[in-house]
Motif scaffolding. Structure first.
Motif, mmCIF file in Angstrom:
data_model
loop_
_atom_site.group_PDB
_atom_site.id
_atom_site.type_symbol
_atom_site.label_atom_id
_atom_site.label_comp_id
_atom_site.label_asym_id
_atom_site.label_seq_id
_atom_site.Cartn_x
_atom_site.Cartn_y
_atom_site.Cartn_z
ATOM 1 N N HIS A 170 11.021 8.377 34.190
ATOM 2 C CA HIS A 170 12.182 7.506 34.385
ATOM 3 C C HIS A 170 13.084 7.661 33.164
ATOM 4 O O HIS A 170 12.768 7.173 32.081
ATOM 5 C CB HIS A 170 11.707 6.064 34.578
ATOM 6 N N PRO A 171 14.231 8.354 33.321
ATOM 7 C CA PRO A 171 15.004 8.828 32.173
ATOM 8 C C PRO A 171 15.677 7.768 31.305
ATOM 9 O O PRO A 171 16.083 8.084 30.193
ATOM 10 C CB PRO A 171 16.044 9.755 32.804
ATOM 11 N N SER A 176 15.673 15.473 25.924
ATOM 12 C CA SER A 176 15.831 16.732 26.645
ATOM 13 C C SER A 176 15.050 16.756 27.959
ATOM 14 O O SER A 176 15.170 17.693 28.742
ATOM 15 C CB SER A 176 15.382 17.904 25.767
ATOM 16 N N GLY A 177 14.232 15.738 28.211
ATOM 17 C CA GLY A 177 13.442 15.683 29.437
ATOM 18 C C GLY A 177 12.166 16.509 29.317
ATOM 19 O O GLY A 177 11.830 17.020 28.248
ATOM 20 N N HIS A 178 11.447 16.650 30.423
ATOM 21 C CA HIS A 178 10.192 17.395 30.447
ATOM 22 C C HIS A 178 10.360 18.773 31.082
ATOM 23 O O HIS A 178 9.720 19.737 30.683
ATOM 24 C CB HIS A 178 9.118 16.619 31.222
ATOM 25 N N VAL A 179 11.191 18.848 32.112
ATOM 26 C CA VAL A 179 11.411 20.117 32.817
ATOM 27 C C VAL A 179 12.898 20.307 33.046
ATOM 28 O O VAL A 179 13.690 19.367 32.956
ATOM 29 C CB VAL A 179 10.672 20.154 34.179
ATOM 30 N N GLU A 180 13.269 21.557 33.326
ATOM 31 C CA GLU A 180 14.657 21.846 33.690
ATOM 32 C C GLU A 180 14.668 22.636 34.984
ATOM 33 O O GLU A 180 13.695 23.298 35.331
ATOM 34 C CB GLU A 180 15.364 22.597 32.560
ATOM 35 N N MET A 181 15.774 22.547 35.689
ATOM 36 C CA MET A 181 15.946 23.266 36.951
ATOM 37 C C MET A 181 16.872 24.444 36.721
ATOM 38 O O MET A 181 17.796 24.357 35.928
ATOM 39 C CB MET A 181 16.621 22.362 38.001
ATOM 40 N N ARG A 182 16.606 25.506 37.421
ATOM 41 C CA ARG A 182 17.537 26.634 37.421
ATOM 42 C C ARG A 182 17.368 27.401 38.725
ATOM 43 O O ARG A 182 16.325 27.316 39.385
ATOM 44 C CB ARG A 182 17.328 27.531 36.214
ATOM 45 N N TYR A 183 18.400 28.143 39.071
ATOM 46 C CA TYR A 183 18.327 28.979 40.269
ATOM 47 C C TYR A 183 17.676 30.305 39.893
ATOM 48 O O TYR A 183 18.070 30.958 38.929
ATOM 49 C CB TYR A 183 19.720 29.213 40.859
ATOM 50 N N GLN A 202 11.023 24.605 35.492
ATOM 51 C CA GLN A 202 10.324 25.259 34.398
ATOM 52 C C GLN A 202 10.323 24.335 33.194
ATOM 53 O O GLN A 202 11.130 23.406 33.131
ATOM 54 C CB GLN A 202 10.978 26.594 34.056
ATOM 55 N N PRO A 203 9.415 24.572 32.231
ATOM 56 C CA PRO A 203 9.425 23.733 31.031
ATOM 57 C C PRO A 203 10.772 23.834 30.310
ATOM 58 O O PRO A 203 11.465 24.849 30.395
ATOM 59 C CB PRO A 203 8.299 24.319 30.175
ATOM 60 N N VAL A 204 11.133 22.808 29.600
ATOM 61 C CA VAL A 204 12.414 22.762 28.895
ATOM 62 C C VAL A 204 12.471 23.863 27.847
ATOM 63 O O VAL A 204 11.526 24.051 27.070
ATOM 64 C CB VAL A 204 12.618 21.382 28.226
ATOM 65 N N THR A 205 13.579 24.610 27.838
ATOM 66 C CA THR A 205 13.739 25.696 26.872
ATOM 67 C C THR A 205 14.687 25.320 25.736
ATOM 68 O O THR A 205 14.896 26.108 24.829
ATOM 69 C CB THR A 205 14.284 26.961 27.568
#
Length: 200
Positions: free
Chosen positions: A151-152, A160-167, A177-180
């Motif tokens: 819950h952000p 930075s959160g826990h994960v990020e989305m990408r295409y 994927q894990p946050v870079t």
């Protein structure tokens, strides 16, 4: 303005009585705090009592008070729900606050049956703070995606959160994927020059 607030205060005290746990009058506004057990009943009385007639819920939001404990002066529950109410008939406003009794499982009654505008506001408080609303018929995320973890708006959620989305062009779909992003401290550059902005 003072007479109007005096009238609202006396009416609230007469109608709600000992259901008011805390009363604050500051900057021309009144905040009433009630217990979680009385929250649903108080909401109905605020709407239905002719001398109050708060027929409109303008806003409802969650709050995380965890950082208030840092200075040692706050000992209360971590989460709260605050509603802003409007009586068009009497032309006055009220802030209604209720604390969630359990920090591990923040839960209060839904007021969606009292004010149907609470629907999306309660979903937002659930999504961003993890506050559960008992009796809400469609409590699901509204701003983050359904697979989001956490819950952000909680104070302990990483920036930075826990994960990020990408295409992913190879898989032809969105992946997690894990946050870079590497954490870093940014120091702002200060520009000092004579006659900056054309001022002499």
């Amino acid at each position: 303005m003072t007479q109007k607030l005096d009238l609202l205060q006396s009416t609230l005290e007469a109608v709600l009585g000992d259901q008011i746990k805390a009363f604050k009058r500051e900057r021309g506004e009144i905040t009433v705090t009630v217990s979680a057990a009385a929250y649903a009943d108080v909401a109905k009385r605020l709407r239905d009592e002719p001398s109050l007639h708060f027929e409109q819920l303008i806003d409802l939001c969650g709050l995380d008070y965890s950082s208030w404990k840092d200075d040692g002066s706050y000992e209360g529950p971590r989460f709260a729900v605050v509603s802003h109410l409007l009586s068009i008939k009497h032309n006055w406003r009220l802030r209604l606050r209720v604390y969630c009794p359990d920090d591990e499982l923040p839960l209060v009654a839904s007021v969606n049956d009292v004010w149907n505008s609470a629907n999306w506001f309660e979903r937002e408080a659930f999504d961003l703070y993890g506050i559960l609303f008992e009796g809400h018929l469609d409590l699901r995320r509204i701003l983050t995606d359904y697979g989001f973890i956490g819950h952000p708006f909680r104070k302990d959620f990483p920036t930075s959160g826990h994960v990020e989305m990408r295409y992913d062009p190879e898989q032809k779909r969105v992946i997690y994927q894990p946050v870079t992003i590497e954490p870093r401290e940014i120091t702002p550059r200060i520009v000092r020059e004579d006659n900056y902005g054309g001022l002499h």
